[in-house]
Design a protein around this motif. Structure first.
Motif, short mmCIF file in Angstrom:
data_model
loop_
_atom_site.label_atom_id
_atom_site.label_comp_id
_atom_site.label_asym_id
_atom_site.label_seq_id
_atom_site.Cartn_x
_atom_site.Cartn_y
_atom_site.Cartn_z
N THR A 239 13.65 17.23 19.04
CA THR A 239 14.95 16.61 18.84
C THR A 239 15.43 16.82 17.42
O THR A 239 14.64 16.88 16.49
N ALA A 240 16.74 16.92 17.26
CA ALA A 240 17.33 17.10 15.93
C ALA A 240 17.74 15.76 15.36
O ALA A 240 17.97 14.80 16.09
N HIS A 241 17.82 15.71 14.06
CA HIS A 241 18.25 14.50 13.35
C HIS A 241 19.77 14.42 13.35
O HIS A 241 20.45 15.44 13.32
N ARG A 242 20.30 13.21 13.38
CA ARG A 242 21.75 13.04 13.27
C ARG A 242 22.19 13.45 11.88
O ARG A 242 21.55 13.10 10.88
N ALA A 243 23.27 14.17 11.81
CA ALA A 243 23.73 14.68 10.52
C ALA A 243 24.13 13.57 9.56
O ALA A 243 24.03 13.73 8.35
N ASP A 244 24.56 12.42 10.07
CA ASP A 244 25.02 11.36 9.18
C ASP A 244 23.88 10.58 8.54
O ASP A 244 24.09 9.74 7.68
N SER A 245 22.63 10.84 8.92
CA SER A 245 21.51 10.08 8.37
C SER A 245 21.21 10.49 6.93
O SER A 245 20.83 9.66 6.11
N ARG A 246 21.31 11.77 6.60
CA ARG A 246 21.10 12.32 5.26
C ARG A 246 19.69 12.13 4.71
O ARG A 246 19.42 12.44 3.56
N VAL A 247 18.77 11.62 5.51
CA VAL A 247 17.37 11.49 5.10
C VAL A 247 16.51 11.56 6.35
O VAL A 247 16.89 11.05 7.40
N ALA A 248 15.37 12.22 6.24
CA ALA A 248 14.44 12.32 7.37
C ALA A 248 13.06 11.93 6.89
O ALA A 248 12.59 12.41 5.86
N LEU A 249 12.42 11.05 7.63
CA LEU A 249 11.05 10.66 7.35
C LEU A 249 10.12 11.65 8.04
O LEU A 249 10.34 12.00 9.21
N VAL A 250 9.09 12.10 7.33
CA VAL A 250 8.09 13.00 7.91
C VAL A 250 6.74 12.33 7.76
O VAL A 250 6.31 12.03 6.65
N ALA B 210 0.84 -1.19 0.00
CA ALA B 210 0.00 0.00 0.00
C ALA B 210 0.88 1.24 0.00
O ALA B 210 1.96 1.25 0.57
N VAL B 211 0.40 2.28 -0.63
CA VAL B 211 1.12 3.55 -0.71
C VAL B 211 0.72 4.42 0.47
O VAL B 211 -0.45 4.52 0.82
N ASP B 212 1.72 5.03 1.10
CA ASP B 212 1.46 5.94 2.21
C ASP B 212 1.29 7.33 1.64
O ASP B 212 2.25 7.92 1.13
N LYS B 213 0.08 7.86 1.70
CA LYS B 213 -0.21 9.16 1.11
C LYS B 213 -0.04 10.31 2.08
O LYS B 213 -0.38 11.45 1.76
N THR B 214 0.45 10.04 3.29
CA THR B 214 0.58 11.10 4.29
C THR B 214 2.01 11.22 4.84
O THR B 214 2.22 11.79 5.91
N SER B 215 2.98 10.68 4.13
CA SER B 215 4.38 10.75 4.56
C SER B 215 5.27 11.15 3.39
O SER B 215 4.91 10.96 2.24
N LEU B 216 6.42 11.69 3.72
CA LEU B 216 7.43 11.98 2.70
C LEU B 216 8.80 11.83 3.32
O LEU B 216 8.95 11.79 4.54
N ARG B 217 9.80 11.71 2.47
CA ARG B 217 11.19 11.66 2.92
C ARG B 217 11.90 12.91 2.43
O ARG B 217 11.76 13.30 1.28
N VAL B 218 12.67 13.51 3.32
CA VAL B 218 13.49 14.68 2.98
C VAL B 218 14.93 14.20 2.88
O VAL B 218 15.50 13.75 3.88
N HIS B 219 15.49 14.25 1.69
CA HIS B 219 16.89 13.88 1.48
C HIS B 219 17.72 15.15 1.48
O HIS B 219 17.34 16.13 0.84
N PHE B 220 18.84 15.14 2.18
CA PHE B 220 19.67 16.34 2.26
C PHE B 220 21.14 15.97 2.20
O PHE B 220 21.53 14.84 2.49
N SER B 221 21.94 16.92 1.80
CA SER B 221 23.39 16.75 1.83
C SER B 221 23.95 17.77 2.81
O SER B 221 23.33 18.79 3.09
N LEU B 222 25.12 17.47 3.31
CA LEU B 222 25.74 18.34 4.31
C LEU B 222 26.75 19.26 3.66
O LEU B 222 27.43 18.88 2.70
N PRO B 223 26.89 20.47 4.21
CA PRO B 223 27.94 21.35 3.69
C PRO B 223 29.30 20.82 4.12
O PRO B 223 29.41 20.07 5.10
N PRO B 224 30.35 21.20 3.41
CA PRO B 224 31.69 20.77 3.84
C PRO B 224 32.04 21.41 5.18
O PRO B 224 31.54 22.49 5.52
N VAL B 225 32.84 20.71 5.95
CA VAL B 225 33.29 21.24 7.24
C VAL B 225 34.41 22.23 6.97
O VAL B 225 35.37 21.92 6.26
N ARG B 226 34.27 23.42 7.51
CA ARG B 226 35.27 24.45 7.30
C ARG B 226 36.55 24.12 8.07
O ARG B 226 36.48 23.52 9.15
N PRO B 227 37.70 24.50 7.54
CA PRO B 227 38.96 24.25 8.26
C PRO B 227 38.90 24.85 9.67
O PRO B 227 38.48 25.99 9.85
#
Length: 120
Positions: free
Chosen positions: A55-66, A1-18
């Protein structure tokens, strides 16, 4: 079945500055239409009022379910990252996604190509 009330947010992280510490946490915010931005709780995966709590998401996950969104509404998302020095600026806002069956229908195919047939 398709979930019509959820989405995934995919993100990339900025480079770490020196000299800066590694990125540690990410906040994900969503909004429906012209509504207010809402932070997404990493534990329950549901939006809540963007008052700085939750709560915040861990940066290494790179995807968040909503979850717990409304079918038929158009949603956008943005993220920001935190390291030991504090929170960075928000990302650009995503393109909208309308939840529901319409969002899952295939897109239109490319225009067909016609070719004349030689009489042989």
């Amino acid at each position: 079945a398709v979930d019509k009330t959820s989405l995934r947010v995919h993100f990339s992280l900025p480079p770490v500055r020196p000299g800066a510490s590694a990125n540690g946490n990410v906040t994900v915010h969503v909004k429906a239409g012209d509504g207010a931005w809402q932070a997404v709780d990493a534990t329950s995966s549901t939006p809540f009022s963007a008052d700085g709590s939750g709560t915040a998401h861990r940066a290494d996950s790179r995807v968040a379910l909503v979850k717990g969104l409304a079918e038929g509404l158009s949603y956008r998302a943005q993220v920001n990252v935190k390291n030991a020095c504090g929170w960075g600026a928000f990302s650009p806002v995503s393109e909208p996604l309308t939840l529901g069956a319409a969002a899952l229908r295939p897109t239109a195919p490319a225009a067909p190509l016609l070719e004349a047939v030689d009489k042989t």
